[in-house]
Write an enzyme that holds these catalytic residues in place. Structure first.
Site, short mmCIF file in Angstrom:
data_model
loop_
_atom_site.label_atom_id
_atom_site.label_comp_id
_atom_site.label_asym_id
_atom_site.label_seq_id
_atom_site.Cartn_x
_atom_site.Cartn_y
_atom_site.Cartn_z
N ASN A 200 0.84 -1.20 0.00
CA ASN A 200 0.00 0.00 0.00
C ASN A 200 0.87 1.25 0.00
OD1 ASN A 200 0.47 0.88 2.82
ND2 ASN A 200 -0.51 -1.08 3.29
N ASP A 269 -4.86 -5.77 5.45
CA ASP A 269 -5.97 -6.52 6.04
C ASP A 269 -6.01 -7.97 5.55
OD1 ASP A 269 -6.95 -4.51 7.65
OD2 ASP A 269 -8.17 -3.63 6.06
N LYS A 279 8.11 -18.04 -9.28
CA LYS A 279 7.53 -16.88 -9.94
C LYS A 279 6.37 -17.30 -10.85
CE LYS A 279 8.79 -13.12 -12.99
NZ LYS A 279 9.61 -12.81 -14.13
N1 CTP Z 1 -4.93 -1.88 12.14
C1 CTP Z 1 -4.30 -2.95 12.71
N2 CTP Z 1 -4.39 -4.20 12.14
C2 CTP Z 1 -5.12 -4.38 11.01
C3 CTP Z 1 -5.77 -3.28 10.41
C4 CTP Z 1 -5.66 -2.04 11.00
O1 CTP Z 1 -3.63 -2.79 13.73
N3 CTP Z 1 -5.19 -5.58 10.47
C5 CTP Z 1 -4.87 -0.58 12.81
C6 CTP Z 1 -4.17 0.50 12.01
O2 CTP Z 1 -2.80 0.57 12.31
C7 CTP Z 1 -4.93 1.75 12.49
C8 CTP Z 1 -6.32 1.23 12.78
O3 CTP Z 1 -6.19 -0.16 13.01
O4 CTP Z 1 -4.43 2.23 13.71
C9 CTP Z 1 -7.32 1.48 11.69
O5 CTP Z 1 -6.80 1.01 10.46
P1 CTP Z 1 -7.69 1.03 9.14
O6 CTP Z 1 -6.93 0.40 8.02
O7 CTP Z 1 -8.22 2.42 8.94
O8 CTP Z 1 -8.91 0.15 9.61
P2 CTP Z 1 -9.37 -1.31 9.30
O9 CTP Z 1 -9.73 -1.92 10.62
O10 CTP Z 1 -8.39 -2.04 8.46
O11 CTP Z 1 -10.72 -1.03 8.51
P3 CTP Z 1 -10.94 -0.69 6.96
O12 CTP Z 1 -9.68 -1.08 6.21
O13 CTP Z 1 -12.11 -1.54 6.60
O14 CTP Z 1 -11.26 0.77 6.89
#
Ligand code: CTP
Length: 410
Positions: A200, A269, A279
């Protein structure tokens, strides 16, 4: 640090006020400052030997600039000319003062003084922006009639205000002493095959700003970082990881030691369920990759946190900012969530600035329009100090209620 502005004489009042208040002041004078005020004046006012430009006098051969710079709690440069700002911004070290500014880890406060045209020149403004981005503080300048008879910004701000700014910085410099901050930052790379990954756009700039501000306040800092574009401070303990699972494992190992845990990483996520050992070869048919959910790191920390631990998350959103952030605050049992918009020209991934909304457990929301990430980190530290002192960590239970906007940054 006294540099060669006509306002150099006003530094005498600053040195005198601070010395009388019990501060151990050592004056460093550049060559041009010495032509405006005699070093003996500062010696008399501070009771300490004045450090003069090392190239010219050769008198300072026995002054170890590294030791002196490291022992300072604060570096004040007043008056600060366009020249010293330029040297500090560009990393030029051609005299004692500019060298010391590169050596020190202490907070640096500049009180600029120069002609209006010089002050408003893009070169000077860019140098100031660079220094601010690195965490240097500024007080002034004032606007008014200058020695060169022009009217506009550039006049050294009143010594009393400079002294006030010194107190503010000295007061907060140890506000997190003895506290341990654990921080996740950067992106994750989830392998698809030995060559490719899912990643990302996180640059790690926000995490860097948080680490720098925490260190400046005397905290011990552990950073668990995924791939990023920044160089992290050597004073922090840095643990490098690639995937979300590795990041999660490292956080679980270290979370008990921490007083504050901050999730600034853009955690992946999902990971590829079956990364290939070889590969992937191009083919004429579509390629489907199955993904498996990764652990919610900060959510797990929030659910497992012990009494007194403060847990903070970030929420980067493209739409329905407050509603999504509020949901994450509750679901992940956070004490505070910092929400910001991504995908705009002045906010989000890779940028130096961001907008920010601080959402707290009691439902209050503090709004900040576009600010520098370093300023945001500064505000965050102030909230952390408050949260730690109040021990307001609520039990891990969901909370309802509409957030109410409580404060607008001036
Ligand atoms: N975070 C985390 N572990 C994950 C996803 C997110 O610790 N697997 C943490 C990020 O570091 C941030 C917070 O949760 O502090 C929110 O991250 P975000 O990506 O905005 O939220 P998600 O829970 O992943 O929700 P979405 O992607 O659906 O918006």
């Amino acid at each position: 640090g006294v540099t060669g502005s006509i306002a150099a004489y006003k530094a005498c009042e600053i040195a005198s006020t601070l010395t009388k208040a019990g501060v151990n002041v050592t004056a460093v004078m550049t060559r041009s400052a010495q032509q405006l005020v005699g070093p003996a004046t500062f010696e008399g006012l501070t009771g300490n030997r004045v450090i003069r430009d090392m190239v010219e006098s050769g008198q300072n051969a026995n002054i170890d600039h590294i030791a002196v710079s490291n022992s300072a709690d604060l570096f004040l440069v007043a008056p600060a000319t366009a020249n010293i700002l330029g040297k500090a911004a560009q990393g030029i070290a051609d005299d004692w003062l500019s060298t010391a500014l590169l050596v020190t880890h202490a907070p640096i406060l500049f009180a600029p003084a120069m002609n209006t045209n010089m002050y408003t020149h893009p070169a000077v403004q860019e140098n100031i922006a660079t220094l601010k981005q690195r965490g240097c503080q500024f007080v002034g300048p004032d606007a008014g009639r200058l020695a060169c008879n022009t009217v506009g910004p550039g006049r050294l701000i009143e010594p009393a205000e400079i002294v006030e700014a010194v107190w503010d910085l000295l007061k907060r410099s140890d506000t997190l002493a003895g506290k341990h901050i654990l921080l996740t930052t950067g992106a994750n790379h989830e392998p698809i095959d030995p060559v490719r990954y899912i990643g990302n756009r996180s640059s790690g700039k926000m995490g860097l700003a948080i680490a720098q501000e925490a260190l400046q306040r005397g905290a011990k800092v552990t950073i668990i970082t995924g791939p990023s574009d920044v160089t992290l401070p050597p004073e922090a303990r840095v643990i490098e990881v690639q995937t979300a699972q590795e990041m999660s494992n490292a956080v679980m190992v270290h979370m008990d030691e921490a007083d504050v845990i901050i999730g600034a990483a853009a955690v992946a996520d999902y990971r590829v369920t079956h990364p290939s050992d070889e590969k992937h070869k191009r083919s004429t048919t579509a390629l489907n990759i199955e993904l498996t959910e990764n652990p919610d790191i900060i959510g797990t920390v929030g659910a497992q946190k012990r009494e007194g631990q403060v847990v903070i998350g970030f929420a980067a959103e493209t739409h329905d900012l407050i509603a999504h952030a509020q949901e994450k605050l509750n679901k992940k049992h956070l004490d505070l969530i910092v929400a910001n918009r991504v995908g705009t020209s002045d906010s989000g991934f890779g940028r130096d600035t961001t907008d920010a909304q601080f959402l707290f457990r009691d439902g209050t929301v503090e709004q900040h329009p576009v600010i520098r990430k370093r300023e945001l980190a500064d505000l965050l530290m102030s909230h952390i100090v408050e949260l730690l002192s109040k021990h307001t960590t609520l039990p891990a239970s969901p909370q309802s209620g509409n957030p109410e906007v409580s404060a607008e940054r001036p």
